[in-house]
Enzyme design. Structure first.
Site, PDB file in Angstrom:
ATOM      1  N   GLY A   1       0.797  -1.224   0.000  1.00 29.03           N
ATOM      2  CA  GLY A   1       0.000   0.000   0.000  1.00 29.03           C
ATOM      3  C   GLY A   1       0.831   1.277   0.000  1.00 29.03           C
ATOM      4  O   GLY A   1       0.289   2.364  -0.154  1.00 29.03           O
ATOM      5  N   GLU A   2       2.155   1.165   0.165  1.00 26.70           N
ATOM      6  CA  GLU A   2       2.990   2.374   0.121  1.00 26.70           C
ATOM      7  C   GLU A   2       2.793   3.077  -1.209  1.00 26.70           C
ATOM      8  O   GLU A   2       2.771   2.445  -2.267  1.00 26.70           O
ATOM      9  CB  GLU A   2       4.474   2.000   0.247  1.00 26.70           C
ATOM     10  CG  GLU A   2       4.950   1.871   1.656  1.00 26.70           C
ATOM     11  CD  GLU A   2       6.463   1.639   1.727  1.00 26.70           C
ATOM     12  OE1 GLU A   2       7.178   1.982   0.764  1.00 26.70           O
ATOM     13  OE2 GLU A   2       6.907   1.085   2.748  1.00 26.70           O
TER      14      GLU A   2
ATOM     15  N   ARG B   1     -13.436  20.039   9.846  1.00 26.83           N
ATOM     16  CA  ARG B   1     -14.438  20.071  10.930  1.00 26.83           C
ATOM     17  C   ARG B   1     -13.795  19.894  12.297  1.00 26.83           C
ATOM     18  O   ARG B   1     -14.395  20.188  13.305  1.00 26.83           O
ATOM     19  CB  ARG B   1     -15.510  19.006  10.675  1.00 26.83           C
ATOM     20  CG  ARG B   1     -16.463  19.411   9.556  1.00 26.83           C
ATOM     21  CD  ARG B   1     -17.501  18.370   9.275  1.00 26.83           C
ATOM     22  NE  ARG B   1     -16.922  17.170   8.682  1.00 26.83           N
ATOM     23  CZ  ARG B   1     -17.624  16.098   8.370  1.00 26.83           C
ATOM     24  NH1 ARG B   1     -18.911  16.068   8.608  1.00 26.83           N
ATOM     25  NH2 ARG B   1     -17.034  15.055   7.809  1.00 26.83           N
ATOM     26  N   GLN B   2     -12.550  19.384  12.292  1.00 24.40           N
ATOM     27  CA  GLN B   2     -11.835  19.277  13.568  1.00 24.40           C
ATOM     28  C   GLN B   2     -10.957  20.526  13.712  1.00 24.40           C
ATOM     29  O   GLN B   2      -9.747  20.471  13.699  1.00 24.40           O
ATOM     30  CB  GLN B   2     -11.011  17.996  13.592  1.00 24.40           C
ATOM     31  CG  GLN B   2     -11.885  16.747  13.559  1.00 24.40           C
ATOM     32  CD  GLN B   2     -11.070  15.483  13.703  1.00 24.40           C
ATOM     33  OE1 GLN B   2     -10.257  15.360  14.599  1.00 24.40           O
ATOM     34  NE2 GLN B   2     -11.276  14.547  12.790  1.00 24.40           N
TER      35      GLN B   2
ATOM     36  N   ASP C   1     -27.142  25.411  10.611  1.00 24.47           N
ATOM     37  CA  ASP C   1     -26.588  25.545  11.961  1.00 24.47           C
ATOM     38  C   ASP C   1     -26.066  26.957  12.157  1.00 24.47           C
ATOM     39  O   ASP C   1     -25.917  27.718  11.202  1.00 24.47           O
ATOM     40  CB  ASP C   1     -25.503  24.490  12.250  1.00 24.47           C
ATOM     41  CG  ASP C   1     -24.389  24.517  11.220  1.00 24.47           C
ATOM     42  OD1 ASP C   1     -24.042  25.612  10.748  1.00 24.47           O
ATOM     43  OD2 ASP C   1     -23.866  23.430  10.888  1.00 24.47           O
TER      44      ASP C   1
ATOM     45  N   LYS D   1     -28.657  23.742  15.554  1.00 29.50           N
ATOM     46  CA  LYS D   1     -28.356  22.303  15.520  1.00 29.50           C
ATOM     47  C   LYS D   1     -27.354  21.968  16.606  1.00 29.50           C
ATOM     48  O   LYS D   1     -26.475  22.754  16.903  1.00 29.50           O
ATOM     49  CB  LYS D   1     -27.749  21.957  14.155  1.00 29.50           C
ATOM     50  CG  LYS D   1     -27.416  20.504  13.949  1.00 29.50           C
ATOM     51  CD  LYS D   1     -26.724  20.292  12.617  1.00 29.50           C
ATOM     52  CE  LYS D   1     -25.252  20.558  12.682  1.00 29.50           C
ATOM     53  NZ  LYS D   1     -24.509  20.135  11.488  1.00 29.50           N
TER      54      LYS D   1
ATOM     55  N   ARG E   1     -24.657  18.939  17.734  1.00 26.75           N
ATOM     56  CA  ARG E   1     -24.029  17.680  17.327  1.00 26.75           C
ATOM     57  C   ARG E   1     -23.871  16.772  18.524  1.00 26.75           C
ATOM     58  O   ARG E   1     -23.568  17.228  19.629  1.00 26.75           O
ATOM     59  CB  ARG E   1     -22.659  17.975  16.691  1.00 26.75           C
ATOM     60  CG  ARG E   1     -22.058  16.785  15.990  1.00 26.75           C
ATOM     61  CD  ARG E   1     -20.998  17.198  15.002  1.00 26.75           C
ATOM     62  NE  ARG E   1     -21.547  17.698  13.736  1.00 26.75           N
ATOM     63  CZ  ARG E   1     -22.104  16.925  12.827  1.00 26.75           C
ATOM     64  NH1 ARG E   1     -22.218  15.621  13.004  1.00 26.75           N
ATOM     65  NH2 ARG E   1     -22.570  17.435  11.711  1.00 26.75           N
TER      66      ARG E   1
ATOM     67  N   GLY F   1     -27.087  13.507   7.130  1.00 24.05           N
ATOM     68  CA  GLY F   1     -27.932  13.544   8.330  1.00 24.05           C
ATOM     69  C   GLY F   1     -28.412  14.954   8.652  1.00 24.05           C
ATOM     70  O   GLY F   1     -29.607  15.162   8.921  1.00 24.05           O
ATOM     71  N   THR F   2     -27.501  15.917   8.591  1.00 26.32           N
ATOM     72  CA  THR F   2     -27.876  17.309   8.902  1.00 26.32           C
ATOM     73  C   THR F   2     -28.973  17.765   7.942  1.00 26.32           C
ATOM     74  O   THR F   2     -29.978  18.359   8.358  1.00 26.32           O
ATOM     75  CB  THR F   2     -26.628  18.230   8.730  1.00 26.32           C
ATOM     76  OG1 THR F   2     -25.627  17.781   9.635  1.00 26.32           O
ATOM     77  CG2 THR F   2     -26.959  19.680   8.985  1.00 26.32           C
TER      78      THR F   2
HETATM   79  C1  R5P Z   1     -21.157  20.880  10.197  1.00 26.57           C
HETATM   80  O1  R5P Z   1     -20.991  21.770  11.025  1.00 26.57           O
HETATM   81  C2  R5P Z   1     -21.091  21.093   8.717  1.00 26.57           C
HETATM   82  O2  R5P Z   1     -21.280  22.397   8.347  1.00 26.57           O
HETATM   83  C3  R5P Z   1     -22.088  20.186   8.021  1.00 26.57           C
HETATM   84  O3  R5P Z   1     -23.391  20.596   8.384  1.00 26.57           O
HETATM   85  C4  R5P Z   1     -21.907  18.758   8.423  1.00 26.57           C
HETATM   86  O4  R5P Z   1     -20.558  18.429   8.390  1.00 26.57           O
HETATM   87  C5  R5P Z   1     -22.663  17.834   7.518  1.00 26.57           C
HETATM   88  O5  R5P Z   1     -22.444  16.512   7.945  1.00 26.57           O
HETATM   89  P1  R5P Z   1     -23.535  15.396   7.746  1.00 26.57           P
HETATM   90  O6  R5P Z   1     -23.940  15.443   6.309  1.00 26.57           O
HETATM   91  O7  R5P Z   1     -22.841  14.127   8.138  1.00 26.57           O
HETATM   92  O8  R5P Z   1     -24.659  15.716   8.670  1.00 26.57           O
END
Ligand code: R5P
Length: 303
Positions: free
Chosen positions: A35-36, A93-94, A166, A189, A191, A224-225
């Site tokens: 896999g390298e 996102r992190q 959000d 929203k 999480r 999901g969001t």
């Molecule tokens: C989160 O703060 C982002 O802006 C998106 O709303 C989120 O990353 C979407 O992720 P998912 O589609 O898994 O809900």
């Protein structure tokens, strides 16, 4: 100038090269049996301004590593300048330590890119604008909002409100609403930190009754969001929902769930490659190559 593509989104790299009327740089990217990754740059980069196009999409760690190794191979050929073109910047996102004991992964990725070293980064619609500050090298932060606004305008939708799913996305939604001269609505929203892919929508701030809600987000990952937001908006009385996001990660069952949700259209861009969606009527993929090409032109003219 010369542009090399990683393997995460070769069609986008090719489209950027086409916009600039040049060919992509010759390279080979092989794998050892364990896999390298073994990139091989097959043309001279000496004294050239070199661009490496790679989206940090799935498989994320693989594509980040590939990008770094391609860049190291280029560096050894003595280029004048090397620019990382990262249409989708994964790990964004992190962007903070959400809980004690977690890394600030976006900062780690920024540091890795500097170590290579890239002299500059071009990217698009970062999850959080503050990530630009994680780099000590210049970052050109592009947006797909104008492309999205132009497309929405061409559809001549009526009674539109722009919805941020959000609180973190309010600035993005406000900018789109200003471009279209329509009102903005914000959803609150939360999480679930124990299951990072799950979110719940709490309340809707703004008037949505009878409106065509256009949700704008930076990323659609599991969907999901969006699915939760659509559900809440319909319960609150919207007539229709259209969904827009710059980066369609579309992990897990996202494509199926979005296809079967009461959504008029899902508008994303090609920062992440989804050839399987090109003929899907539910999805509209807006090309971003011209935006990146323009930025590359500016850099080469001033380099
Ligand atoms: C989160 O703060 C982002 O802006 C998106 O709303 C989120 O990353 C979407 O992720 P998912 O589609 O898994 O809900």
């Amino acid at each position: 100038m010369i542009i090399f593509s990683g393997t995460s989104n070769e069609p986008l790299a090719q489209n950027i090269a086409n916009e600039l009327q040049i060919s992509l740089g010759k390279r080979e990217i092989a794998r050892f049996s364990d896999g390298e990754i073994r990139p091989w740059i097959q043309e001279s980069v000496r004294d050239k301004t070199v661009f490496v196009v790679q989206s940090f999409s799935q498989p994320l760690s693989e594509y980040i590593m590939e990008c770094i190794l391609i860049a190291d191979a280029i560096k050894r050929g003595a280029p004048k300048r090397m620019v990382g073109v990262i249409p989708y910047f994964g790990y964004a996102r992190q962007d903070k330590q959400h809980r004690i004991g977690e890394p600030v992964s976006a900062r780690v990725i920024a540091k890795l890119l500097e170590v290579v070293p890239f002299h500059e980064i071009i990217t698009m619609d970062l999850h959080n604008d503050a990530i630009v500050g994680f780099f000590r090298i210049p970052v050109v932060h592009l947006t797909a909002l104008t492309l999205i606004a132009n497309y929405l305008q061409s559809k001549q939708l009526e009674h539109v409100c722009i919805v941020s799913p959000d609180v973190g996305g309010v600035k993005r939604a406000r900018n789109l609403a200003l471009m279209l001269n329509v009102p903005i609505v914000v959803m609150e929203k939360k999480r679930n930190l124990n299951n990072t892919d799950e979110s719940e929508t709490y309340q809707i701030i703004g008037d949505v009754e009878g409106k065509h809600a256009v949700i704008i987000d930076d990323i659609i990952s599991t969907g999901g969001t969006i699915v939760h937001s659509v559900d809440s908006l319909l319960k609150a009385g919207v007539s229709k929902v259209t969904v827009c996001a710059t980066h369609g990660i579309l992990s897990g069952e996202a494509k199926y769930n979005l296809s079967h949700a009461p959504i008029e259209e899902v508008i994303i861009t090609d920062t992440i490659n989804h050839p399987e969606l090109l003929d899907d009527n539910k999805f509209r993929i807006l090309p971003v190559a011209s935006v990146f090409a323009e930025s590359i032109r500016t850099i080469t003219q001033t380099a």
